[in-house]
Write a protein that holds these residues in place. Sequence first.
Motif, PDB file in Angstrom:
ATOM      1  N   ALA A  32     -25.934  -7.340   7.171  1.00 41.48           N
ATOM      2  CA  ALA A  32     -25.419  -5.977   7.053  1.00 41.48           C
ATOM      3  C   ALA A  32     -24.245  -5.926   6.078  1.00 41.48           C
ATOM      4  O   ALA A  32     -24.170  -5.037   5.215  1.00 41.48           O
ATOM      5  CB  ALA A  32     -24.993  -5.454   8.426  1.00 41.48           C
ATOM      6  N   ASN A  35     -25.126  -5.811   2.534  1.00 39.24           N
ATOM      7  CA  ASN A  35     -25.882  -4.650   2.066  1.00 39.24           C
ATOM      8  C   ASN A  35     -25.160  -3.311   2.173  1.00 39.24           C
ATOM      9  O   ASN A  35     -25.659  -2.315   1.664  1.00 39.24           O
ATOM     10  CB  ASN A  35     -27.213  -4.582   2.820  1.00 39.24           C
ATOM     11  N   TYR A 200     -34.758 -11.286   0.759  1.00 34.92           N
ATOM     12  CA  TYR A 200     -35.497 -10.022   0.805  1.00 34.92           C
ATOM     13  C   TYR A 200     -35.173  -9.268  -0.473  1.00 34.92           C
ATOM     14  O   TYR A 200     -34.150  -9.521  -1.127  1.00 34.92           O
ATOM     15  CB  TYR A 200     -35.102  -9.194   2.034  1.00 34.92           C
ATOM     16  N   ARG A 202     -35.358  -5.402  -2.904  1.00 38.01           N
ATOM     17  CA  ARG A 202     -34.952  -4.004  -2.799  1.00 38.01           C
ATOM     18  C   ARG A 202     -35.949  -3.191  -1.982  1.00 38.01           C
ATOM     19  O   ARG A 202     -35.571  -2.344  -1.182  1.00 38.01           O
ATOM     20  CB  ARG A 202     -34.810  -3.415  -4.205  1.00 38.01           C
ATOM     21  N   ASP A 204     -37.784  -4.276   0.395  1.00 31.44           N
ATOM     22  CA  ASP A 204     -37.638  -4.656   1.805  1.00 31.44           C
ATOM     23  C   ASP A 204     -36.533  -3.854   2.479  1.00 31.44           C
ATOM     24  O   ASP A 204     -36.632  -3.517   3.658  1.00 31.44           O
ATOM     25  CB  ASP A 204     -37.310  -6.154   1.921  1.00 31.44           C
ATOM     26  N   ARG A 205     -35.472  -3.547   1.733  1.00 31.21           N
ATOM     27  CA  ARG A 205     -34.356  -2.821   2.331  1.00 31.21           C
ATOM     28  C   ARG A 205     -34.816  -1.478   2.889  1.00 31.21           C
ATOM     29  O   ARG A 205     -34.424  -1.068   3.976  1.00 31.21           O
ATOM     30  CB  ARG A 205     -33.249  -2.609   1.300  1.00 31.21           C
ATOM     31  N   GLY A 209     -35.466  -1.597   6.866  1.00 34.10           N
ATOM     32  CA  GLY A 209     -34.284  -0.947   7.407  1.00 34.10           C
ATOM     33  C   GLY A 209     -34.480   0.517   7.740  1.00 34.10           C
ATOM     34  O   GLY A 209     -33.553   1.176   8.226  1.00 34.10           O
ATOM     35  N   LYS A 264     -34.500  -7.324   9.802  1.00 32.61           N
ATOM     36  CA  LYS A 264     -34.533  -5.890  10.114  1.00 32.61           C
ATOM     37  C   LYS A 264     -33.208  -5.444  10.713  1.00 32.61           C
ATOM     38  O   LYS A 264     -32.665  -4.401  10.346  1.00 32.61           O
ATOM     39  CB  LYS A 264     -35.656  -5.588  11.116  1.00 32.61           C
ATOM     40  N   LEU A 267     -30.495  -5.089   8.000  1.00 31.84           N
ATOM     41  CA  LEU A 267     -30.712  -3.956   7.092  1.00 31.84           C
ATOM     42  C   LEU A 267     -30.565  -2.627   7.821  1.00 31.84           C
ATOM     43  O   LEU A 267     -30.045  -1.650   7.256  1.00 31.84           O
ATOM     44  CB  LEU A 267     -32.092  -4.073   6.443  1.00 31.84           C
ATOM     45  N   ARG A 268     -31.002  -2.573   9.063  1.00 34.12           N
ATOM     46  CA  ARG A 268     -30.821  -1.355   9.865  1.00 34.12           C
ATOM     47  C   ARG A 268     -29.341  -1.087  10.100  1.00 34.12           C
ATOM     48  O   ARG A 268     -28.873   0.053   9.973  1.00 34.12           O
ATOM     49  CB  ARG A 268     -31.544  -1.505  11.206  1.00 34.12           C
ATOM     50  N   ARG A 271     -27.611   0.267   7.035  1.00 34.19           N
ATOM     51  CA  ARG A 271     -27.898   1.688   6.816  1.00 34.19           C
ATOM     52  C   ARG A 271     -27.083   2.576   7.743  1.00 34.19           C
ATOM     53  O   ARG A 271     -26.509   3.583   7.319  1.00 34.19           O
ATOM     54  CB  ARG A 271     -29.388   1.952   7.043  1.00 34.19           C
TER      55      ARG A 271
END
Length: 278
Positions: A32, A35, A200, A202, A204-205, A209, A264, A267-268, A271
């Motif tokens: 996280a 990102n 991963y 772009r 994949d994001r 996510g 996941k 990335l979640r 976000r």
Amino acid sequence: MRLLLVLAALLGFAAPANAYWEYGHQTVAAIAWRNVTPATRTKIGQLLRHTDLLKTEGCPATNIEEASVWADCIKKLGSDWRYASVWHYQDADVCKPFDVTAECKDGNCVSAQIERDVKILKDRKAPQVERVKALLFLVHFVGDIGQPLHGAEHDHDAGGNKAMVSYGIYTTDRLNLHSVWDGLLAERAITSGPDIVRTYGRKDRAALGGGTVQDWGKDSWELARTVYADLNGGDACKPITGRVAISEAMIEKWVPEARTQVIKGGLRLARLLDEALA
């Protein structure tokens, strides 16, 4: 030797039912952090400078990786934090249509708490102490919801805590399905292959996510169904009797699935943090 040390640490947990082991949570947090936007990093740092407001001495949260395990650490601080113990999971029955309503009474489940924490973080008028607390819980709970045994149960087994298993050569009486996914399998998944924090692209994001918090709960529930099916010869609803041996074939199948869940989660979380703090 590393696996032996992992097992020793895993079996030392006082409350494995609520722990996604430190390694899993810290990796989700690291992904996280990589990102989120620079502005979000600044806001996170500002909030973490006020963790003293929580008065949880012995449970540091000076950076996002420490923050990721704070919600487990505070369990040892006594009754003042006991109310949060039910927020780490939601035991949706794998043999019924997905519905966490009954498991989420009065918001006492992981998905409801994630949504609540985001709402508090978005509220710039909320007391500083509440926003700090919401950040620490959010970083932890997004990791929890991605662990399939935090999102489902089978035959009232409390998310696999009552499903006794052996894992390769490990046959201790304290080893259950939940603790395997929390510890041994998580460690193997994170350390297998390229650096998980960077492996991963772009596309994949957006793909990994995306979705809503409810989507993430269902995603974990569906994975839990396959886990129970693997244990039961293809029948997810078959009663589990006695100790079940987790074969190497099962482990090889589960490792990439567990690895994906960690990615996941990171990335979640990135976000949500951007949406809440941008």
